[in-house]
Design an enzyme around this catalytic site. Structure first.
Site, PDB file in Angstrom:
ATOM      1  CB  THR A  16      65.187  27.604  30.365  1.00  7.15           C
ATOM      2  OG1 THR A  16      65.489  27.902  29.009  1.00  7.15           O
ATOM      3  CG2 THR A  16      65.111  28.878  31.158  1.00  7.15           C
ATOM      4  CG  PHE A  19      65.095  20.705  33.716  1.00 11.02           C
ATOM      5  CD1 PHE A  19      65.325  21.833  34.477  1.00 11.02           C
ATOM      6  CD2 PHE A  19      65.931  20.449  32.650  1.00 11.02           C
ATOM      7  CE1 PHE A  19      66.372  22.691  34.190  1.00 11.02           C
ATOM      8  CE2 PHE A  19      66.995  21.294  32.360  1.00 11.02           C
ATOM      9  CZ  PHE A  19      67.207  22.421  33.131  1.00 11.02           C
ATOM     10  N   GLY A  20      62.694  22.846  33.668  1.00  7.59           N
ATOM     11  CA  GLY A  20      62.543  24.081  34.439  1.00  7.59           C
ATOM     12  C   GLY A  20      63.720  24.995  34.210  1.00  7.59           C
ATOM     13  CE  LYS A  36      68.571  20.372  36.465  1.00  5.75           C
ATOM     14  NZ  LYS A  36      68.659  18.996  35.932  1.00  5.75           N
ATOM     15  CG  ASP A 131      69.474  13.904  27.339  1.00  3.25           C
ATOM     16  OD1 ASP A 131      69.665  13.757  26.104  1.00  3.25           O
ATOM     17  OD2 ASP A 131      68.892  14.894  27.815  1.00  3.25           O
TER      18      ASP A 131
END
Length: 289
Positions: A16, A19-20, A36, A131
């Protein structure tokens, strides 16, 4: 997707994030997939997923995770990726999965650098990942690296030297210059990749509060040791223990390359293409002996 993931069964949950959630699934033909899902009704999460679709549908490289498809229901967009079976680089470096030999670490560095150099120099327009970190580098069954999670990535504009944007990313990996002046460039990814190189060398986390207070940040800790000419003391003893002189030399070379990537001023950092070429050179030196 409900069928593939057994109705998003909790035991299929892979991870997790902001974003979800990501679930493991299996298509009717037996192909394993990663699914996702954005957080329902969360616009920021939806934006990240849509951004990732936009980025990944434009790229194709063996060191980048492949997007197989997506479902654009605006309440909850869903993305389907190839399933990468061996967890994250962070899992292997921090004891959650099997440890990595120096040979594997070197080739993971090489593959990751190749994927990022592709984004910066061969994608049109160039793409800044924004990232880069060890939890976003996935490893397959052969321990080959795949860069993932393009939710924060940005397309560069060809006529601009940088993108002005709010500093986003992960503490410990964030380019200090980007953090100060909000100018995102390809060198911001170079800085983050330098931190990943330090992780590969030391098996330490980028931020770790169990280290002495002055050394919580891995970059500051390694820079201090470099100043004191004690770089090799930072290297994970499990990889130095039975290392040959040539392997120790390649570790040192990667250490100094990492230090050049984490230079404060972005002009002093190499490009991702130069980093990739340098790692290639270091690997050939190791192989030629």
């Amino acid at each position: 997707m409900k069928d593939a993931t057994n109705n998003f069964l909790r035991t299929n949950l892979l991870g997790t994030g902001g974003f979800g959630e990501v679930y493991k699934g299996v298509l009717p033909d037996g192909t394993p997939i990663a699914v996702k899902c954005a957080k329902i009704g969360n616009t920021k999460s939806t934006d990240q997923v849509l951004n990732e679709v936009r980025i990944l549908s434009q790229v194709n490289h063996r060191s980048l995770v492949r997007l197989l498809g997506c479902c654009m229901d605006m309440d909850q967009p869903i993305m389907v990726y190839e399933f990468i079976s061996n967890g994250t680089l962070a899992d292997h470096l921090h004891g959650l999965r099997s440890p990595l030999t120096w040979h594997h670490r070197l080739s993971i560095a090489h593959q990751t650098a190749e994927g990022l150099a592709y984004l910066h120099f061969l994608a049109v327009p160039p793409i800044y990942h924004r990232d880069v970190k060890s939890t976003n580098i996935l490893l397959d069954e052969k321990l080959s690296a795949k860069v993932s999670d393009f939710g924060l990535s940005r397309l560069a504009e060809s006529d601009l030297s940088h993108i002005s944007t709010c500093a986003q990313g992960t503490l410990g990996y964030l380019d200090p210059e980007y953090y100060r002046n909000f100018q995102l460039t390809d060198k911001s990814d170079v800085y983050s990749f330098g931190v990943v190189l330090l992780e590969l060398l030391t098996s330490q986390k980028a931020i770790d509060f169990t280290r002495p207070s002055d050394d919580v940040n891995l970059v500051i800790y390694v820079k201090r040791l470099v100043m004191e000419e004690r770089l090799m003391e930072a290297v994970d003893p499990t990889i130095t223990k039975d290392a040959t002189d040539i392997e120790l030399d390649t570790m040192k070379a990667i250490g100094f390359l990492a230090v050049s990537c984490i230079e404060e001023t972005r002009q002093n950092r190499p490009s991702m293409k130069e980093v990739h070429e340098e790692i290639e050179l270091i690997m050939t030196l190791g192989e030629n002996h």
